[in-house]
Design a protein around this motif. Structure first.
Motif, PDB file in Angstrom:
ATOM      1  N   PHE A  46     -63.235  18.645  -0.871  1.00 10.63           N
ATOM      2  CA  PHE A  46     -63.789  19.537   0.147  1.00 10.63           C
ATOM      3  C   PHE A  46     -65.291  19.313   0.199  1.00 10.63           C
ATOM      4  CE2 PHE A  46     -63.613  21.847  -3.874  1.00 10.63           C
ATOM      5  CZ  PHE A  46     -64.924  22.282  -4.036  1.00 10.63           C
ATOM      6  N   THR A  47     -65.898  19.746   1.272  1.00 11.63           N
ATOM      7  CA  THR A  47     -67.347  19.678   1.419  1.00 11.63           C
ATOM      8  C   THR A  47     -67.876  21.035   1.866  1.00 11.63           C
ATOM      9  OG1 THR A  47     -67.288  17.329   2.038  1.00 11.63           O
ATOM     10  CG2 THR A  47     -69.275  18.563   2.619  1.00 11.63           C
ATOM     11  N   LEU A  48     -68.827  21.575   1.104  1.00  8.72           N
ATOM     12  CA  LEU A  48     -69.493  22.829   1.442  1.00  8.72           C
ATOM     13  C   LEU A  48     -70.996  22.600   1.320  1.00  8.72           C
ATOM     14  CD1 LEU A  48     -67.099  25.307  -0.416  1.00  8.72           C
ATOM     15  CD2 LEU A  48     -67.270  24.963   2.054  1.00  8.72           C
ATOM     16  N   ASP A  54     -75.413  19.203   1.556  1.00  9.82           N
ATOM     17  CA  ASP A  54     -73.952  19.190   1.459  1.00  9.82           C
ATOM     18  C   ASP A  54     -73.506  18.748   0.067  1.00  9.82           C
ATOM     19  OD1 ASP A  54     -73.893  19.937   4.073  1.00  9.82           O
ATOM     20  OD2 ASP A  54     -73.034  18.079   4.841  1.00  9.82           O
ATOM     21  N   SER A  56     -69.841  17.699  -1.908  1.00 11.26           N
ATOM     22  CA  SER A  56     -68.401  17.425  -1.881  1.00 11.26           C
ATOM     23  C   SER A  56     -67.891  17.331  -3.310  1.00 11.26           C
ATOM     24  CB  SER A  56     -68.111  16.103  -1.163  1.00 11.26           C
ATOM     25  OG  SER A  56     -68.533  16.144   0.182  1.00 11.26           O
ATOM     26  N   GLY A 133     -69.954  28.062   2.888  1.00 15.50           N
ATOM     27  CA  GLY A 133     -69.771  27.420   4.184  1.00 15.50           C
ATOM     28  C   GLY A 133     -69.389  28.436   5.223  1.00 15.50           C
ATOM     29  N   THR A 134     -68.767  27.985   6.292  1.00 19.07           N
ATOM     30  CA  THR A 134     -68.278  28.904   7.301  1.00 19.07           C
ATOM     31  C   THR A 134     -67.020  29.589   6.777  1.00 19.07           C
ATOM     32  OG1 THR A 134     -66.823  27.274   8.349  1.00 19.07           O
ATOM     33  CG2 THR A 134     -69.133  27.355   9.107  1.00 19.07           C
ATOM     34  N   GLN A 136     -64.132  29.564   8.066  1.00 22.00           N
ATOM     35  CA  GLN A 136     -63.008  28.635   8.189  1.00 22.00           C
ATOM     36  C   GLN A 136     -63.024  27.597   7.060  1.00 22.00           C
ATOM     37  OE1 GLN A 136     -65.089  29.489  10.725  1.00 22.00           O
ATOM     38  NE2 GLN A 136     -63.618  30.905  11.696  1.00 22.00           N
ATOM     39  N   GLU A 137     -64.212  27.098   6.728  1.00 28.98           N
ATOM     40  CA  GLU A 137     -64.313  26.110   5.652  1.00 28.98           C
ATOM     41  C   GLU A 137     -63.947  26.722   4.309  1.00 28.98           C
ATOM     42  OE1 GLU A 137     -67.918  23.283   7.409  1.00 28.98           O
ATOM     43  OE2 GLU A 137     -68.395  25.131   6.335  1.00 28.98           O
TER      44      GLU A 137
END
Length: 204
Positions: A46-48, A54, A56, A133-134, A136-137
């Motif tokens: 995942f990436t936040l 950023d 990952s 993150g968002t 959704q993320e």
């Protein structure tokens, strides 16, 4: 997973008991169709975002990574868990510590700015990186790792009215990820620093 308000009118003592029990939920308490990726397997890349850019999971390939989901305004369970993580890292020899990273994933980006999240993480240990993150993320990572969080409010049915006075009910586990990025363990909230260190040492 949306941030649904938990309705009801309860006394402060009852709310604390309810919140604490929910904080300690394990991933096994969730329906199997609500956890894991498309293949049903827990974990994954995942990436936040962190204060420095950023991040990952794959950035730490070759290291053992411990993953924890929480938020900085959590004064009970999260602070206890972060102190367990701190003690775990302090028990590692310097050479071992160089092979271990910790990611604190905040599911409260509305209050946890990247700077505040960085400062909070670093007050426990320099090897801890705070990311968010968002919605959704974050929800995607929560789902992939079989974790749980839910906005908790009393007699409120409108998120906009909550301002900054709200809390989350959430699961509390220490996710251990090996050098290939594979999730190998989800240790319970009650795990001790010695138990976590012993598990990490089986991988390094």
């Amino acid at each position: 997973m949306s941030r649904k308000i938990v309705l009801g009118s309860v006394c402060a003592g009852a709310l604390f008991v309810l919140g604490l029990s929910a904080f300690l939920l394990s991933s096994s308490d969730l329906p199997s169709d609500q956890i894991g990726g498309e293949d049903g397997k827990l974990g994954g890349d995942f990436t936040l975002r962190s204060y420095r850019g950023d991040v990952s999971l794959s950035d730490y390939e070759g290291d053992v990574v411990m993953l924890y989901f929480g938020f900085t305004s959590c004064t009970e369970v999260c602070s206890l868990s972060m102190n367990v993580i701190r003690r775990s890292l302090e028990k590692l020899a310097p050479a071992e510590l160089e092979k271990v990273r910790v990611l604190l994933v905040s599911f409260d980006p509305a209050r946890d700015t990247l700077k505040e999240l960085d400062e909070y993480s670093k007050q426990f240990h320099s090897r801890i990186v705070g990311v968010t993150g968002t919605e959704q993320e974050i929800d995607a990572v929560i789902n992939d790792y079989g974790a749980f969080y839910q906005l908790a409010g009393v007699e409120l049915n409108d998120f906009e009215k909550l301002n900054n006075d709200y809390a989350f009910r959430h699961s509390s586990r220490y996710y251990i990820i090996d050098q290939r990025g594979e999730l190998v363990d989800a240790m319970r909230h009650s795990s001790t620093a010695n138990e976590i260190v012993a598990r990490i040492r089986t991988l390094i």
